[in-house]
Design an enzyme around this catalytic site. Structure first.
Site, PDB file in Angstrom:
ATOM      1  N   ARG A  39       2.196 -10.115  -0.901  1.00  0.00           N
ATOM      2  CA  ARG A  39       2.408  -9.004  -1.817  1.00  0.00           C
ATOM      3  C   ARG A  39       3.458  -8.021  -1.315  1.00  0.00           C
ATOM      4  O   ARG A  39       3.938  -7.179  -2.058  1.00  0.00           O
ATOM      5  CB  ARG A  39       1.095  -8.263  -2.085  1.00  0.00           C
ATOM      6  CG  ARG A  39       0.441  -7.685  -0.857  1.00  0.00           C
ATOM      7  CD  ARG A  39      -0.971  -7.228  -1.128  1.00  0.00           C
ATOM      8  NE  ARG A  39      -1.027  -5.869  -1.605  1.00  0.00           N
ATOM      9  CZ  ARG A  39      -2.168  -5.195  -1.808  1.00  0.00           C
ATOM     10  NH1 ARG A  39      -3.325  -5.790  -1.606  1.00  0.00           N
ATOM     11  NH2 ARG A  39      -2.149  -3.956  -2.225  1.00  0.00           N
TER      12      ARG A  39
ATOM     13  N   ARG B 215     -15.133   2.073  -0.299  1.00  0.00           N
ATOM     14  CA  ARG B 215     -14.830   0.815   0.387  1.00  0.00           C
ATOM     15  C   ARG B 215     -14.778   1.057   1.885  1.00  0.00           C
ATOM     16  O   ARG B 215     -14.105   1.970   2.354  1.00  0.00           O
ATOM     17  CB  ARG B 215     -13.492   0.240  -0.092  1.00  0.00           C
ATOM     18  CG  ARG B 215     -13.160  -1.099   0.548  1.00  0.00           C
ATOM     19  CD  ARG B 215     -11.868  -1.692  -0.002  1.00  0.00           C
ATOM     20  NE  ARG B 215     -10.686  -0.931   0.414  1.00  0.00           N
ATOM     21  CZ  ARG B 215      -9.459  -1.155  -0.045  1.00  0.00           C
ATOM     22  NH1 ARG B 215      -9.267  -2.085  -0.964  1.00  0.00           N
ATOM     23  NH2 ARG B 215      -8.438  -0.441   0.368  1.00  0.00           N
TER      24      ARG B 215
ATOM     25  N   CYS C  60     -10.454  -3.039  -9.778  1.00  0.00           N
ATOM     26  CA  CYS C  60      -9.823  -1.865  -9.177  1.00  0.00           C
ATOM     27  C   CYS C  60      -8.384  -2.123  -8.736  1.00  0.00           C
ATOM     28  O   CYS C  60      -7.846  -1.375  -7.928  1.00  0.00           O
ATOM     29  CB  CYS C  60     -10.648  -1.345  -7.995  1.00  0.00           C
ATOM     30  SG  CYS C  60     -10.808  -2.492  -6.619  1.00  0.00           S
TER      31      CYS C  60
ATOM     32  N   HIS D  73       0.808  -1.212   0.000  1.00  0.00           N
ATOM     33  CA  HIS D  73       0.000   0.000   0.000  1.00  0.00           C
ATOM     34  C   HIS D  73       0.845   1.267   0.000  1.00  0.00           C
ATOM     35  O   HIS D  73       0.408   2.308  -0.506  1.00  0.00           O
ATOM     36  CB  HIS D  73      -0.973  -0.021   1.179  1.00  0.00           C
ATOM     37  CG  HIS D  73      -2.168  -0.871   0.919  1.00  0.00           C
ATOM     38  ND1 HIS D  73      -2.171  -2.226   1.167  1.00  0.00           N
ATOM     39  CD2 HIS D  73      -3.374  -0.582   0.375  1.00  0.00           C
ATOM     40  CE1 HIS D  73      -3.353  -2.725   0.822  1.00  0.00           C
ATOM     41  NE2 HIS D  73      -4.082  -1.755   0.330  1.00  0.00           N
TER      42      HIS D  73
ATOM     43  N   ARG E  85     -10.508   4.530  -0.753  1.00  0.00           N
ATOM     44  CA  ARG E  85      -9.931   3.780   0.365  1.00  0.00           C
ATOM     45  C   ARG E  85     -10.156   4.548   1.666  1.00  0.00           C
ATOM     46  O   ARG E  85      -9.390   5.450   2.007  1.00  0.00           O
ATOM     47  CB  ARG E  85      -8.435   3.564   0.155  1.00  0.00           C
ATOM     48  CG  ARG E  85      -8.055   2.811  -1.109  1.00  0.00           C
ATOM     49  CD  ARG E  85      -6.544   2.584  -1.114  1.00  0.00           C
ATOM     50  NE  ARG E  85      -6.087   1.931  -2.324  1.00  0.00           N
ATOM     51  CZ  ARG E  85      -5.662   2.588  -3.407  1.00  0.00           C
ATOM     52  NH1 ARG E  85      -5.631   3.917  -3.409  1.00  0.00           N
ATOM     53  NH2 ARG E  85      -5.257   1.930  -4.476  1.00  0.00           N
TER      54      ARG E  85
ATOM     55  N   ASN F  50      -5.040  -7.133  -6.934  1.00  0.00           N
ATOM     56  CA  ASN F  50      -3.811  -7.269  -6.152  1.00  0.00           C
ATOM     57  C   ASN F  50      -3.942  -8.372  -5.101  1.00  0.00           C
ATOM     58  O   ASN F  50      -3.121  -9.289  -5.017  1.00  0.00           O
ATOM     59  CB  ASN F  50      -3.468  -5.948  -5.456  1.00  0.00           C
ATOM     60  CG  ASN F  50      -3.314  -4.795  -6.433  1.00  0.00           C
ATOM     61  OD1 ASN F  50      -3.245  -5.009  -7.641  1.00  0.00           O
ATOM     62  ND2 ASN F  50      -3.255  -3.587  -5.920  1.00  0.00           N
ATOM     63  N   ASP F  51      -4.985  -8.265  -4.283  1.00  0.00           N
ATOM     64  CA  ASP F  51      -5.176  -9.279  -3.243  1.00  0.00           C
ATOM     65  C   ASP F  51      -5.609 -10.615  -3.828  1.00  0.00           C
ATOM     66  O   ASP F  51      -5.237 -11.672  -3.311  1.00  0.00           O
ATOM     67  CB  ASP F  51      -6.207  -8.803  -2.210  1.00  0.00           C
ATOM     68  CG  ASP F  51      -5.560  -8.041  -1.062  1.00  0.00           C
ATOM     69  OD1 ASP F  51      -4.360  -8.274  -0.797  1.00  0.00           O
ATOM     70  OD2 ASP F  51      -6.238  -7.218  -0.428  1.00  0.00           O
TER      71      ASP F  51
END
Length: 831
Positions: free
Chosen positions: A576, A443, A613, A300, A407, A565-566
């Site tokens: 990651r 989110r 996303c 992040h 976020r 990503n996740d």
């Protein structure tokens, strides 16, 4: 009679802090006296002292012995023999195994002796500035005046060691990652080490003050480590200094805290590791580059750097020691390079690279107000991922068609308590106003794993990424969730705000979360508070079980968004944050593409909208796949919005679906990427005004060749300019020469050429091409795809060579008025 255990030291890195800590811990289970002896050097130490053990400078393969004597020596001998034979030879620690990129260096760097540090490209762009090394502090105390008698000073010393150990223990318990806990274990071992405390006490007895004694003792052991000849031990000297700093602070618990990090107007922040909260705490406008030793390209912190448009390189091991504050550096976020103290030729190269990037940005301007769509009109929205009002403003200025991911956790970081409902509402309502009718997907709180909140009770976990994070924490923190949902629903009265939940794994979770939203709506209505009564509820698809259950979950929600990503992290079982494993989580892998296909198919069969996303959406090479898979939207970092629109506009949807089918039949990510490169349409003309520069600023052969490559890169005719440049030089160094009449022709055949192309630059003044030959006034490049090599390529070269022998044509070429005229003449010659 003492017992002995003889063995050859098994670890490649020698006996440094971590294996010494493990041996010390094993010895601590027994009351017997255990002494370690290095038979090769004769050095010995108590096996209860980590520093003493490390100071023996024991290397791999050296003969060693443990001497045991005491009331439980038999039990100790049995346990330690098992430890030495089976547990001690375990795998060496991870830091030395870090993987860095190893691609081709640009010619300007490879041939000038530039000091280049390699890492992984994490956020694009190039910046030249001054380094500011953060997170590395060394105690500055010296032999201060004693506060009392020797006994009083020793008492202060003992208390400080106790407090330091307690502080390290608390940090270890709060640590998120295994490696962080392992390092803190080693630091705790040093703080509790009798060798360090005994040496510091001896310095006090000799007249030193407590702080000076600690520094003196630490300096002794650090010097021993540095003089060992072992790179690993030399690095471990920093561990001793770190612990000494903690002890010195503990001697003065009421001393003022460390001053804040001071950044200049153009700073490159350099750190071993930097969490998202730490990054956000720095003055953002002054951060112009970021270089990290740790943190994957999807961490992040890096995602934030990308969102802020800050060039970033990660995975540069030991960068905090290799650079010092105020060093001049160039951060090359395109290639994953850090250039230290650049010379003039390197500086000129990067100045021109910055011009290339700026020119590429200007070519994207036309997409700022354009709708996201394919070349044949198939609609696909392009939104942005943001976490602040400022980012949202930047996103809309860059042409975002909505906010695909807001976020909210960024509101919660770097503070001592949760933001109030009103604070959250103000931020979300302002974002909705900026959106001016465009959708905003918010989110809900996604913390844990790499985003812990210090003020939120969270017990240590062995594997935080698979543990108590995101929605799994909501039941325990219902008040926090209630306040956030109230803020989101109230903001929905300002504009089309939607709510999206992270880390959903099952239909049951989706059903429960939907019920929570409906309950908050009812309470707002009962209180007479304005809110959006028909707010859409969605979930992120980032856990494989959710993708496999997408049809069932669709009965509970209104939309989906894939968190690529996740999802890749969980599909491939890859952390990651770990740069060593980055190559395993490639989103072009057929297995991952199959999961995306299942997600889109399931969502659409249920009549649900689905977006993506993650960072995959911002990669131009992925555009045909995302279009062919059928996504309704992609959301990318604000700086990538225009490039994403351009990538979709270059792609036809009628061929994208068949491309997906072919990609799914491949076995590896590399095969898929090769397929995507090969399928670039090759119907473009060999040359046009975009591949010609009639007024070049190049001063040398090297600069001219690079300029030719840059023209092809700007017109999207090559996918790796550095490797194409290498291919040209491979030809230049064996076969090339100027024609003796002012024109030089270079050529290459490379798989990184996407479209057969001709490029040309007119040089004024003329530059020397080969020693002793007439200077060159024009340089021309013939670049061919590997798949097109052969007869066509040879015919092209032969035809052009014939035209160059025509004096009239050559004069017209050298005197053409502008780029378009040069391009027209070249097109005529190659027709």
């Amino acid at each position: 009679m003492a017992l002995e255990i003889s063995f050859s030291f098994p670890l490649p890195g020698g006996l440094h802090a971590r294996p010494a800590s493990r041996l010390r811990d094993e010895v601590a289970r027994f009351r017997s006296v255990v002494t370690f002896l290095n038979r090769a050097s004769g050095a010995s130490a108590s096996a209860r002292s980590v520093l003493g053990l490390v100071a023996t400078l024991t290397a791999h393969g050296e003969p060693c012995v443990l001497h045991l004597q005491g009331e439980d020596e038999q039990a100790a001998e049995e346990a330690l023999r098992r430890f030495v034979e089976k547990e001690f030879p375990g795998p060496e620690e991870a830091p030395s195994a870090r993987v860095a990129t190893g691609g081709a260096l640009p010619r300007a760097l490879a041939t000038t002796g530039a000091r280049v540090l390699r890492g992984a490209p994490a956020s694009g762009g190039v910046f030249r500035g001054r380094a500011v090394v953060v997170g590395v502090r060394r105690p500055t105390g010296t032999a201060e005046e004693r506060a009392g008698t020797t006994e009083e000073e020793v008492s202060r010393l003992d208390a400080a060691f106790v407090r330091a150990a307690a502080a390290l223990r608390a940090r270890r318990e709060a640590a998120v990652h295994d490696m962080e806990r392992e390092v803190l274990d080693a630091h705790l071992s040093i703080a509790e080490d009798p060798g360090l405390r005994t040496r510091a006490a001896a310095a006090v007895a000799a007249g030193a003050g407590a702080s000076g004694a600690v520094l003196s003792a630490a300096g002794h052991f650090a010097d021993v480590f540095r003089a060992s000849g072992s790179a690993i031990l030399a690095e471990r000297a920093l561990d001793i200094h770190d612990v000494a700093e903690v002890v010195v602070r503990a001697l003065a618990p009421d001393a003022p805290p460390e001053p804040p990090v001071v950044l200049g107007d153009a700073s490159v922040v350099v750190a071993a590791r930097l969490g998202p909260a730490q990054l956000l705490a720095l003055p953002r406008a002054r951060i112009r580059g970021l270089v990290l030793a740790e943190g994957g390209t999807l961490s992040h912190t890096v995602v934030l750097a990308r969102a802020f448009g800050v060039p970033c390189v990660t995975g540069v091991e030991g960068i905090e020691r290799l650079l010092a504050t105020d060093d001049e550096v160039i951060v090359d976020g395109e290639r994953g390079l850090v250039v230290v103290a650049p010379r003039e030729a390197v500086t000129r190269f990067y100045e021109r690279q910055s011009e290339v990037l700026a020119a590429a940005a200007r070519r994207l301007e036309k997409f700022r107000t354009a709708r996201g769509s394919s070349a044949d009109g198939r609609r696909i929205e392009v939104g942005a991922n943001v976490g602040t009002v400022e980012e949202a403003r930047s996103a809309f200025e860059n042409g975002a068609e909505g906010i695909g991911l807001f976020r909210t956790e960024l509101m919660f970081l770097d503070r001592d308590e949760a933001p109030s409902e009103e604070e959250q509402y103000a931020i979300l309502a302002e974002t909705a106003r900026l959106a001016a009718g465009r959708p905003v997907i918010v989110r809900t709180l996604d913390v844990g794993a790499d985003k812990p909140l210090p003020w939120l009770r969270h017990l240590p976990e062995r594997n935080p990424a698979l543990g108590y994070r995101a929605i799994r924490m909501y039941a325990e923190h219902a008040g926090l969730v209630e306040g956030q949902l109230r803020a989101i629903l109230r903001a929905a009265a300002v504009g089309p705000v939607k709510v999206m939940f992270p880390m959903v794994s099952t239909p049951e979770e989706a059903r429960e979360l939907r019920a929570v939203v409906e309950g908050v709506k009812e309470r707002l209505a009962a209180e007479g508070v304005a809110h959006g009564p028909a707010v859409e509820v969605g979930v992120m698809l980032e856990v494989p079980s959710a993708v496999l259950s997408v049809r069932a979950i669709a009965r509970e929600v209104d939309f989906f968004s894939v968190g690529s990503n996740d999802l890749a992290q969980y599909l491939f079982a890859v952390d990651r944050e770990d740069t060593r494993l980055a190559h395993l989580g490639n989103p072009f892998h057929p297995a991952f593409l199959k999961l995306l296909e299942d997600a889109v198919t399931g969502a659409h069969e249920a009549g649900r909208w689905i977006g993506l996303c993650g960072e995959l959406g911002g990669r131009p090479l992925a555009a045909p796949l995302l279009l062919g898979l059928g996504f309704d939207e992609v959301s990318v970092s604000p700086p990538r919005v225009l490039a994403a629109k351009a990538a979709f506009r270059r792609t036809r949807s009628d061929g994208a679906r068949s491309l997906v089918t072919e990609a799914l039949s491949k076995a590896t990510a590399g095969e898929v990427e090769s397929l995507l490169i090969e399928r670039v349409p090759s119907t473009r003309a060999l040359v046009d005004a975009g591949t010609v520069r009639s007024a070049s600023g190049s001063r040398s052969r090297e600069e001219a060749i690079r300029e030719l490559v840059d023209l092809l890169q700007l017109t999207l005719r090559v996918d790796d300019a550095d490797r194409v440049e290498d291919a040209i030089w491979a030809y230049e160094e064996t076969a090339a020469r100027a024609d003796g009449r002012g024109i030089a022709v270079s050529q290459c055949v490379s798989p990184h050429v996407r479209v057969d192309s001709i490029a040309a630059v007119r040089l004024a003044p003329a530059v020397e091409w080969n020693v002793g030959e007439e200077p060159v006034s024009m340089a021309i490049l013939i670049a061919a795809r590997s798949s097109a090599a052969g007869s066509r390529h040879l015919r092209t070269i032969e035809a052009f060579a014939g035209r160059l022998s025509d004096d009239e044509f050559r004069i017209r070429l050298l005197s053409a008025a502008d780029d378009a005229d040069v391009a027209a003449l070249l097109a005529e010659a190659f027709r």
